[in-house]
Structure formats: C-alpha cells, structure tokens
Design a protein around this motif. Sequence first.
Motif, PDB file in Angstrom:
ATOM      1  N   PRO A 192       0.825  -1.210   0.000  1.00  0.00           N
ATOM      2  CA  PRO A 192       0.000   0.000   0.000  1.00  0.00           C
ATOM      3  C   PRO A 192       0.859   1.260   0.000  1.00  0.00           C
ATOM      4  CG  PRO A 192       0.063  -0.980   2.172  1.00  0.00           C
ATOM      5  CD  PRO A 192       0.762  -1.931   1.258  1.00  0.00           C
ATOM      6  N   LYS A 193       0.410   2.239  -0.778  1.00  0.00           N
ATOM      7  CA  LYS A 193       1.118   3.512  -0.832  1.00  0.00           C
ATOM      8  C   LYS A 193       0.876   4.335   0.430  1.00  0.00           C
ATOM      9  CE  LYS A 193       2.623   3.095  -5.156  1.00  0.00           C
ATOM     10  NZ  LYS A 193       1.951   1.851  -5.575  1.00  0.00           N
ATOM     11  N   ILE A 194      -0.380   4.329   0.870  1.00  0.00           N
ATOM     12  CA  ILE A 194      -0.713   5.008   2.117  1.00  0.00           C
ATOM     13  C   ILE A 194      -1.448   4.023   3.019  1.00  0.00           C
ATOM     14  CG2 ILE A 194      -0.786   7.327   1.119  1.00  0.00           C
ATOM     15  CD1 ILE A 194      -3.789   7.118   0.997  1.00  0.00           C
ATOM     16  N   ILE A 195      -1.232   4.174   4.307  1.00  0.00           N
ATOM     17  CA  ILE A 195      -1.833   3.257   5.277  1.00  0.00           C
ATOM     18  C   ILE A 195      -2.874   4.012   6.100  1.00  0.00           C
ATOM     19  CG2 ILE A 195      -1.372   1.776   7.273  1.00  0.00           C
ATOM     20  CD1 ILE A 195       1.463   1.399   6.195  1.00  0.00           C
ATOM     21  N   ASN A 246       1.627   8.304   4.930  1.00  0.00           N
ATOM     22  CA  ASN A 246       2.339   8.036   3.683  1.00  0.00           C
ATOM     23  C   ASN A 246       3.476   7.053   3.975  1.00  0.00           C
ATOM     24  OD1 ASN A 246       3.581   8.025   1.193  1.00  0.00           O
ATOM     25  ND2 ASN A 246       4.476  10.075   1.396  1.00  0.00           N
ATOM     26  N   SER A 247       3.396   5.858   3.392  1.00  0.00           N
ATOM     27  CA  SER A 247       4.400   4.824   3.668  1.00  0.00           C
ATOM     28  C   SER A 247       5.505   4.779   2.603  1.00  0.00           C
ATOM     29  CB  SER A 247       3.713   3.449   3.751  1.00  0.00           C
ATOM     30  OG  SER A 247       3.159   3.110   2.489  1.00  0.00           O
ATOM     31  N   GLN A 248       5.415   5.630   1.570  1.00  0.00           N
ATOM     32  CA  GLN A 248       6.386   5.590   0.475  1.00  0.00           C
ATOM     33  C   GLN A 248       7.484   6.641   0.654  1.00  0.00           C
ATOM     34  OE1 GLN A 248       5.929   3.139  -2.171  1.00  0.00           O
ATOM     35  NE2 GLN A 248       4.655   2.484  -0.449  1.00  0.00           N
ATOM     36  N   SER A 262       8.239   8.501  -1.716  1.00  0.00           N
ATOM     37  CA  SER A 262       7.834   9.565  -2.652  1.00  0.00           C
ATOM     38  C   SER A 262       6.877  10.522  -1.946  1.00  0.00           C
ATOM     39  CB  SER A 262       7.140   8.964  -3.878  1.00  0.00           C
ATOM     40  OG  SER A 262       7.980   8.040  -4.530  1.00  0.00           O
ATOM     41  N   LEU A 263       6.868  11.766  -2.399  1.00  0.00           N
ATOM     42  CA  LEU A 263       5.933  12.734  -1.836  1.00  0.00           C
ATOM     43  C   LEU A 263       4.509  12.374  -2.249  1.00  0.00           C
ATOM     44  CD1 LEU A 263       7.872  16.071  -2.498  1.00  0.00           C
ATOM     45  CD2 LEU A 263       7.703  14.775  -0.352  1.00  0.00           C
ATOM     46  N   PHE A 264       3.565  12.578  -1.328  1.00  0.00           N
ATOM     47  CA  PHE A 264       2.171  12.202  -1.598  1.00  0.00           C
ATOM     48  C   PHE A 264       1.235  13.352  -1.266  1.00  0.00           C
ATOM     49  CE2 PHE A 264      -1.942  10.812   0.032  1.00  0.00           C
ATOM     50  CZ  PHE A 264      -2.412  10.097  -1.055  1.00  0.00           C
ATOM     51  N   PHE A 265       0.198  13.501  -2.107  1.00  0.00           N
ATOM     52  CA  PHE A 265      -0.891  14.423  -1.794  1.00  0.00           C
ATOM     53  C   PHE A 265      -2.178  13.882  -2.404  1.00  0.00           C
ATOM     54  CE2 PHE A 265       1.021  15.924  -5.735  1.00  0.00           C
ATOM     55  CZ  PHE A 265      -0.080  16.120  -6.567  1.00  0.00           C
ATOM     56  N   LEU A 292       2.778  15.373   1.575  1.00  0.00           N
ATOM     57  CA  LEU A 292       3.313  14.637   2.720  1.00  0.00           C
ATOM     58  C   LEU A 292       4.537  13.823   2.339  1.00  0.00           C
ATOM     59  CD1 LEU A 292      -0.075  13.285   4.143  1.00  0.00           C
ATOM     60  CD2 LEU A 292       1.110  15.399   4.761  1.00  0.00           C
ATOM     61  N   ALA A 293       5.583  13.909   3.155  1.00  0.00           N
ATOM     62  CA  ALA A 293       6.772  13.072   2.976  1.00  0.00           C
ATOM     63  C   ALA A 293       6.521  11.723   3.650  1.00  0.00           C
ATOM     64  CB  ALA A 293       7.983  13.754   3.585  1.00  0.00           C
ATOM     65  N   GLN A 294       7.426  10.807   3.458  1.00  0.00           N
ATOM     66  CA  GLN A 294       7.288   9.474   4.049  1.00  0.00           C
ATOM     67  C   GLN A 294       7.172   9.570   5.572  1.00  0.00           C
ATOM     68  OE1 GLN A 294      10.623   6.841   3.460  1.00  0.00           O
ATOM     69  NE2 GLN A 294       9.336   5.022   3.614  1.00  0.00           N
ATOM     70  N   GLY A 295       6.153   8.862   6.123  1.00  0.00           N
ATOM     71  CA  GLY A 295       5.952   8.850   7.565  1.00  0.00           C
ATOM     72  C   GLY A 295       5.045   9.939   8.082  1.00  0.00           C
ATOM     73  N   GLU A 296       4.725  10.935   7.233  1.00  0.00           N
ATOM     74  CA  GLU A 296       3.831  12.011   7.669  1.00  0.00           C
ATOM     75  C   GLU A 296       2.370  11.577   7.511  1.00  0.00           C
ATOM     76  OE1 GLU A 296       6.316  16.125   7.086  1.00  0.00           O
ATOM     77  OE2 GLU A 296       5.142  15.410   5.356  1.00  0.00           O
TER      78      GLU A 296
END
Length: 366
Positions: A29-32, A58-60, A62-65, A85-89
């Motif tokens: 999963p990309k996001i949890i 965000n578990s990747q 890569s930056l996510f929005f 969001l960066a990884q872990g945010e």
Amino acid sequence: MKLRTQAILTALFFILIKSSTVAQSIEAPKIIWKVNRVELGTILEEEGNQEVEFEFTNSQDSLFFIEDIWLECGCTTVEFSKDTLAQGETGKVRVSFDPTSAYGFFSKLVVVKGNLSGVQDSLFLEGTSIPYPSNPPRAYPVKNGNLGFRLKKINMGEVFDNEPKIKYVEFFNFGTEDLEKGAFRSETPTYIWVEQVQNLIRPQERGLLMIRYESVNRSGDLGFFEDQVPVFWENIEGSRINLEIIADLFEYFPPVSKNEIDDLPQLYIQQKEIDLKEISSKSIVRRTVTLSNRGRKVLEIRKIQGNCECLIIESPKDQLNPGESLELSLTFDPKGRKGIDQRNIYIFTNDPINPVQLVVLKSRIE
C-alpha cells in the motif's frame, strides 16, 4: 526452430518477472489508513450531521498528496489535508454525513485518489438512521414511566462469549424534565452495562440508551435469559423504571478445517422430534432420547434447557466418551394446557460444528 523456441521462453520469462513485479507493487500500500470503515451506530435524525475523521500515513519514499475525493451522494461532504506529505507524515480526511438523507441502514462510500500510481482507496461510513416520528405516541407505544419505547423488551439477540454485544435502544421523553447524562444511574449485574448516549434529552425529544452485554461475565452460562435492570435519574423523583433485557447466550467456537472434523466430539441425537400424538391434560408423559458421541474426543454436555417449567429433563451424566451413549429422560406435565402444543429442548455441548441442537416434543392435548 530451436532459436525460436528459446526466444519464446525468454519472452515468457520476462513477462512473468514483470507480472511478479506489478503484483508486488499492487500488494504494497502507498498510504496506510488507521481505519477505512467507521460504524456510526444508531443515529437519530434530530442529532444533525455526523462527522467522522479518517487518518492516513504516507508509507512511500515519494511525496504524496490527495488529488481528488469522490463521494457516493450529496448526503456527504468532505474536507481533507491538501498538504504534500513526505514518508511517515500523516494526513486526515473529514467526512460529514446528513442522516436525513437515508433512513434505516446505510453504507456510504468515499473514494480517495492520490497523486501516486495505484492510490485509489475506498472508505466506508455505516450506521442506522432513524427519522423523527410524525406521531410519537404511536411510534413509541410502550410506556415505561415517562419514557416511551417501541417494544416492551430489549432483545439483544445472540450473544457469544468471545466478545461483548452492543445495542442502541431509542426512547421518547414524554415527561416534563430534562434527562441529563450525568444524573443517569443503573443497577446492573456484572455482565450488563447501560449508558445514556446524549448529554441532554429534553421533553418531547428522543434519546438513546447503549446496552452492553458481556456473557463471559455470566459464569459461562448458556441459553435464554431475561433480566430486569433498574435505571433512573438521581435528580428526578419517580424516574426509576425497569428495563426488560433478553438474550440468547452461546459459546464461541473458532472455525475448524475439514480434516479436523473426525477428531472432534460429535453429538448425535437419534430422535430429534417426538410426536406424542393425542394425550390427556391429566396424564404425565415420560419419554427418553438417546444421545451419542460419534467423535474421537470427549463430548461435554454444557447445559440442557427446556422452554417450559412443565418439562423436567434429567441426564445421568454430563460427559460422553467416544462411542458412548446415554438416555435423556423427559417428563412432560400437560396440566392446564389444551390443543396443539410444542415443547423445545436445547442441548448445549462442546461439539464445535453443532454446539446447540434441538429436540422437539409435539402433542395434541385433549
């Protein structure tokens, strides 16, 4: 020909490698999400919009929005984190549901689309919405003190000993006093908990009581039970009422595989229906039922329960070794009864496939 075969095999090899890589990328999963399904329980129409928050991480690397969110109907509105969001945010999606849009059970879908490939996640909002009645006395005909209920008894249904059962019961305040949550009191046994849901219920308003039933605290007892539970508001004189709570208690058995079945205890009842035909109301009738253990482990008879005091059930023992049988003695006193009659006998055992079996005693009483 040999070169052509080799080329085909090579192509197949790379296709398999690519498929495996794609499958692995889909599985990760990309996001949890902290939770992707929220149960709102019972909602009264007059309570207004219900708001729920879904949190994700965000578990990747890569930056996510969130690019977009699709809603199933106009009954829901949404707000969400627009930050990258960066990884872990973590980020949040807030969903608001209008209970006037759906009466009865509802399940609303919210689809979240992200900027990363493959991120199109589904969130669910579920519950039961109850409309405000146009005629409260008709909708809540059972009067208990100054409160109106739909039914005389609160039926918890089947309650298993592996987890508590929770039920929300609606009522109408026909009285002249405000019902404050802080003043609500109940005199419950150890296996039942009753709580007022709303902080304040004014006259001519509806409220909810949350009933929590934990059968494991009832010393492992099984079968049908009825409890009288007193509740009251300590700041209101004469507010004390009794709630009639009924439940069917069962032992939970985890699923078993097919190859385990023969190694388990197995209850076999030779005759599950006994027809006494025509009998006199002045004569006591006696019958026997043969119980056998066809399994390879000891069969434990947890409990035998009839549905009438007119029926006496006696068992010589409460355990059967593999291959062993016993005679269950039944004594039926039809005094005071007339016409077609049926008595039910419930047998509770540690047979995980059929833990509760029924024997029926039928008759026509003259």
